[in-house]
Scaffold this active site. Structure first.
Site, PDB file in Angstrom:
ATOM      1  N   HIS B  32       0.833  -1.213   0.000  1.00 37.55           N
ATOM      2  CA  HIS B  32       0.000   0.000   0.000  1.00 37.55           C
ATOM      3  C   HIS B  32       0.863   1.258   0.000  1.00 37.55           C
ATOM      4  O   HIS B  32       1.315   1.695   1.062  1.00 37.55           O
ATOM      5  CB  HIS B  32      -0.900  -0.009   1.237  1.00 37.55           C
ATOM      6  CG  HIS B  32      -1.779  -1.221   1.330  1.00 37.55           C
ATOM      7  ND1 HIS B  32      -1.305  -2.434   1.759  1.00 37.55           N
ATOM      8  CD2 HIS B  32      -3.088  -1.393   1.044  1.00 37.55           C
ATOM      9  CE1 HIS B  32      -2.297  -3.325   1.731  1.00 37.55           C
ATOM     10  NE2 HIS B  32      -3.392  -2.728   1.307  1.00 37.55           N
ATOM     11  N   HIS B 261      -4.077   3.083  -3.513  1.00 42.91           N
ATOM     12  CA  HIS B 261      -4.264   2.563  -2.153  1.00 42.91           C
ATOM     13  C   HIS B 261      -3.511   1.256  -1.931  1.00 42.91           C
ATOM     14  O   HIS B 261      -2.706   1.152  -1.017  1.00 42.91           O
ATOM     15  CB  HIS B 261      -5.745   2.345  -1.854  1.00 42.91           C
ATOM     16  CG  HIS B 261      -5.974   1.527  -0.619  1.00 42.91           C
ATOM     17  ND1 HIS B 261      -5.781   2.024   0.644  1.00 42.91           N
ATOM     18  CD2 HIS B 261      -6.349   0.215  -0.454  1.00 42.91           C
ATOM     19  CE1 HIS B 261      -6.033   1.074   1.540  1.00 42.91           C
ATOM     20  NE2 HIS B 261      -6.370  -0.027   0.896  1.00 42.91           N
ATOM     21  N   GLU B 394     -17.913  -3.882  24.239  1.00 40.63           N
ATOM     22  CA  GLU B 394     -17.061  -5.068  24.320  1.00 40.63           C
ATOM     23  C   GLU B 394     -15.848  -4.981  23.400  1.00 40.63           C
ATOM     24  O   GLU B 394     -14.738  -5.361  23.768  1.00 40.63           O
ATOM     25  CB  GLU B 394     -17.867  -6.336  23.989  1.00 40.63           C
ATOM     26  CG  GLU B 394     -18.975  -6.667  24.974  1.00 40.63           C
ATOM     27  CD  GLU B 394     -20.264  -5.903  24.687  1.00 40.63           C
ATOM     28  OE1 GLU B 394     -20.310  -5.156  23.678  1.00 40.63           O
ATOM     29  OE2 GLU B 394     -21.217  -6.046  25.471  1.00 40.63           O
ATOM     30  N   HIS B 456     -28.629 -15.816  24.480  1.00 39.97           N
ATOM     31  CA  HIS B 456     -27.646 -15.614  25.542  1.00 39.97           C
ATOM     32  C   HIS B 456     -26.876 -16.883  25.907  1.00 39.97           C
ATOM     33  O   HIS B 456     -26.100 -16.874  26.851  1.00 39.97           O
ATOM     34  CB  HIS B 456     -28.339 -15.053  26.798  1.00 39.97           C
ATOM     35  CG  HIS B 456     -28.654 -13.589  26.685  1.00 39.97           C
ATOM     36  ND1 HIS B 456     -29.382 -13.067  25.639  1.00 39.97           N
ATOM     37  CD2 HIS B 456     -28.298 -12.528  27.467  1.00 39.97           C
ATOM     38  CE1 HIS B 456     -29.493 -11.754  25.796  1.00 39.97           C
ATOM     39  NE2 HIS B 456     -28.844 -11.400  26.887  1.00 39.97           N
TER      40      HIS B 456
END
Lengths: 636, 636
Positions: B32, B261, B394, B456
């Site tokens: 890159h 890129h 999280e 869950h």
């Protein structure tokens, strides 16, 4: 304008809802009373705005409703009951019991009226953005006589703290999704304490930065709630309603406390609270006047649905709608492949073939379309076309795609590098729970990625998806197998992942769908094989070359291609045993522990990858014919 | 103030950097060039601000530098070379080659001077927040004479679109992390086109909403860059520098294009560009004047480090620093357990015992501390204590924890429900790649979760983590095994997950570390066993009861507890064979396909869970003594 009588009615309705929810949690001796009681007043006013037909819950032009905080399920089930869906008072009493219609968190397909499975925080917000996007696309294809509805989403602090909500709301603002109304239950309570222990940003400014319309209200003031919903419906932007609420409102001693979040209030507290608000000490008590008022949803919805059906009769787009409801997979004209190519390239051609046949086939990538080969040519971009530019937002992409799948007339796909499927995993899990028909295009499937190195090379991902229930992972060995995989996958009615090579792969013979549907088939047989090689994807070619070498040395070797391990797992022993003969060796550039179900030996990856040319890496990590045949000769 | 001479020097340094990077990518024929060339001018000025000692890269009081866009690695390696780290010009020429010091994306522990592994977008921003938090905690414990440095992070559009960056920056603003400087390379180019195809929010407003200091500059104007860095260092908030840049700046025909890129510019383009900027047509060319100027980093860093070492000699906190560098695990006084309890409860006591002994033991939960039992008592909250309130974030938690682990003197843990480990998975992968010493507390480990239901209840997660290289998953069967697991885990120097029960588990006998370190041991033997039952966690108790029943029926049965499958996998065949006798059955409330490596039969979960009482669910899904013994009797 609401008059005083209506306000009195609303108050009774709100309190009825809160005690219904408190009773449900108490009866279950488990669950979350706080959020339902805090949201009850909003739910009452929402009942006057929402367009649903509880008798035909799948009406395509209904409003969509997402409870992003799925733990508030008691409120959702109470509403479904009162609105006239197929949820009885007994179902409410069986809240959180085995095989009840009312599980702990709302489950799509399990309970009529639940538009999407929620619970894991943040995803519901992205689901709502997805429903709003689906609606815009549907409107573009079918016209605003057929599609014209809103999407409501209730969310809490947790949803807005999760990064996925930021991603999704950014996209919603970018696309001016004016059909989206996000109601934020701002009660300042999280499990560890007041939200201020970890969160102090200016939410209004955040959403303004994302080009949303923001309205802040008292979430217990019916007039303000009503007014906000009216304004939201006429906004030309997505609207965030910041509703300041009190958790467990109505509970005498526990309102405003985090203790009311995730545990029953207790019989005494419920009794005391009911009496304080002028209710009798009766469980699951619904006054007739309240029931009648909530039943309006059903009556108005029925009328609206009938009117819609009438107008549909003479609508020229009716046949288009029908065909989107019942996509004809046999009309897909698959490409004829004649040369070696990467499976990401063949897959790109297949996506385009499917798109030509199915107007509801929509999708895009998290900013990797040129690498994932996912552009649908001549199809335009959202909302005027079916190409979606998700931006670099994998998790939102996954949850938006789930909503597209559930909307009813779309077959969505989403794409990224396989290693970054980790970023959308929580939404893939929800898709699997729902058995939603959607597709994941995951290219750059192994150490074949090459120079980008270990951070970009999936190792453990294949094992993970194979262990995910209801999910089917396909890893075709070449362009022709790629077609057969799609033919099978489209009919599975469950989420499917396509794991595709960055590098060129030799073209093999065409494969029948019949072979593919068992997940594995004999690719190249040999007389009384002493060795069977199992492989998927690019390693099938290494297996074929290894078999040639072994056969030349007099070790009769069969090659079994396993493009879909999950389907193989579902077959009976007779079929499985018919595939294997002698010493069974699995060859796959992945961690591969699950292969021991079928194989005596696994030649896989024991660690992460490395940065170098892909071919160099295959040799370096032991996927050379020489190494493989040596291992086999030492083993047998 | 910069004078004209300095500006001329800077220009030469910047162009040298850009062509060095272009040459590296060209030589590798992969990589890159765009971001490194766009960031080169910023890197030049940063070199005048950053505090590092390249000869002692692990100096604790160095500034930290995170390349969140890890694909800009060519620039990082060029800087490391020029600054005087152990990266030679030959290493630059070997960019992206097998076993080089310069892999495609920066890898911690692999290349000196790389503070953290980056590549998967967004995580670097959260890593930087983590380093800034680590610095604040360290300063609080050790004083500002020992710890006083900044954290620099370079990021791009992709990083800021990812939800994790929103989560992390929200926390950074909340805690006023004034030592954090985030430089946003705003070049408006993404892989699918201009950023405006999917992103149009007001970044400045977004960060203001999160209580950041925001400065916008021309990223190619040395004066503005310098000024921004000066202001940022004296701000009392975290600072975002929005640097408007041109991708591949310096390339005659490709600057500003997304084509620059991710692919080499081409020999002709590089030659033409060098000539246009007054450079010779030479590869890897570094003028002496440029080399000397960059070497200032080393010279100044050495002086600063020496001064710091001098001042440390008489600092009363020196011994504390030493003890944090070399934590004495033998000083931990583990609790004595005397009764049945959930392993999440015993684990909470163990965490507190470790915390008492090790001042660098820090951690927290994503808003589930009361459920995860992770509060460190009497220890205070960040930044004045070691309890971290991550909020409902999280993924940011995972990436912040990675930075805490890499900081040098901390041993971090992070916590959530096991099923939501999915949300932080991409950062667990990076921890595993880095072999960072950190711990995951994942409670609510199976269908034992009960009424919260399928959303869950983890099913596939155990298999996933077992297939992740370098990662160790522990699932103790009781409080005593829980202690032994920690004794082993603390010494593994790799990330470890603890999967813990919500429900009570009977207390078993104490276990030696010796038994645990092989991952599996015989829990209860029997004479000449015809059956061996393998199990982990709560299922060990079901296995023990099943064995009792089978033994009573004359089927001699052994029970092997496997608290860490990953460690068992590392043992030699002699040990493994010593554990197993007769028909081997694995019992685990998870998908469990990887058990076939050791077992003839697996009694596991074939689908997702359900909403009901946990004990009801264990029976419902076949984990009853009756069902298990029946299956075994039919099988043998």
């Amino acid at each position: 304008m609401l008059d005083n009588n209506k306000i009195q009615d609303y108050k009774l309705m709100g309190d009825t809802l809160r005690f219904l929810c408190a009773d449900m949690v108490q009866e279950a001796n488990s669950g979350h009373p706080g959020a339902p009681m805090g949201l009850a007043d909003i739910a009452v006013v929402l009942s006057e705005h929402i367009k649903l037909n509880p008798k035909q819950p799948e009406w395509i032009n209904r409003d969509r409703l997402v409870f992003s905080g799925g733990h508030a399920s008691a409120l959702l089930y109470s509403l479904l009951h009162l609105w006239g869906f197929d949820v009885s008072l007994d179902d409410l009493k069986n809240f959180r019991k085995l095989n009840s219609k009312t599980p702990g968190h709302p489950e799509y397909k399990h309970t009529k009226g639940v538009d999407i499975t929620t619970g894991p925080l943040g995803q519901g917000v992205a689901n709502a953005v997805g429903f709003a996007m689906a609606s815009k696309m549907a409107q573009n294809i079918l016209g605003s006589e057929i599609i014209s509805h809103n999407v409501y989403c209730l969310c809490g602090d947790g949803d807005l703290q999760e990064g996925i909500s930021y991603e999704a709301c950014s996209l919603a603002g970018h696309h001016c999704l004016d059909n989206l109304i996000l109601i934020y239950d701002s009660n300042h309570i999280t499990i560890e304490g007041d939200t201020s222990i970890a969160w102090s940003e200016d939410i209004k400014m955040r959403f303004c930065a994302q080009a949303w319309n923001v309205i802040e209200i008292d979430g217990h003031n019916f007039y303000e709630i009503d007014n906000a919903l009216i304004k939201a419906k006429s906004s030309n932007k997505p609207t965030l309603i910041i509703a300041n609420t009190t958790i467990a409102k109505g509970s005498v001693n526990l309102s405003g406390s985090h203790k009311a979040h995730g545990a029953p209030l207790g019989d005494d507290e419920i009794r005391e609270s009911k009496i304080a608000l002028g209710f009798e000490d009766k469980k699951f008590d619904i006054k007739d006047s309240v029931a009648i008022r909530f039943a309006n949803v059903s009556e108005i919805g029925l009328v609206e649905h009938k009117r819609w059906e009438e107008s549909l009769k003479n609508n020229p787009k009716k046949s288009m709608l029908d065909s989107m409801f019942n996509p004809d997979f046999s009309s897909i004209i698959y490409p004829k492949f004649t040369k070696d190519m990467a499976t990401r390239v063949s897959n790109g051609e297949i996506l385009n073939a499917i798109s030509k046949a199915l107007p509801g086939f929509v999708g895009g990538s998290a900013d990797l379309a040129p690498s994932n080969n996912t552009e649908l040519k001549n199809s335009g971009d959202f909302p005027n076309g079916v190409n979606l530019h998700y931006g670099i937002r994998e998790h939102a992409m996954g949850a938006i795609s789930n909503a597209l799948a559930n909307y009813g007339i779309f077959i969505p796909f989403s794409a990224t590098f396989f290693v970054f499927s980790d970023y959308l995993l929580p939404s893939v899990r929800i898709a699997s729970l729902m058995k939603s028909r959607e597709f994941y295009i995951w290219t750059h499937d192994s150490i074949g990625v090459g120079e980008d190195g270990a951070t970009h090379q999936p190792i453990e991902q294949i094992s993970h998806y194979r262990s995910m229930p209801n999910f089917y992972l396909f890893r075709p060995a070449d362009a022709n197998e790629n077609i057969a995989c799609w033919q099978v996958a489209l009919n599975l009615n469950s989420p499917c992942g396509f794991v595709l090579s960055r590098q060129n792969l030799p073209l093999l013979d065409e494969v029948s769908t019949e072979s593919l549907k068992y997940g594995a088939y004999i690719k190249q047989d040999s007389k009384e094989p002493k060795v069977t090689l199992l492989a998927s994807g690019s390693e099938v070619h290494i297996a074929l070359r290894s078999a040639e070498s072994l056969n030349n040395e007099g070790i009769s070797t069969r090659v079994v291609s396993v493009p879909c391990y999950d389907l193989l797992l579902e077959q009976d022993l007779t079929y499985i045993n018919s595939l294997f003969s002698g010493y069974v060796v699995a060859i796959e550039a992945s961690r591969g522990l699950e292969w021991y179900k079928f194989a005596h030996k696994v030649i896989g990856m024991n660690g992460f990858g490395a940065s170098a040319n892909g071919e160099v890496l295959f040799d370096y990590f032991g996927f050379s014919v020489e190494n493989i045949t040596n291992i086999i000769k030492q083993s047998i």
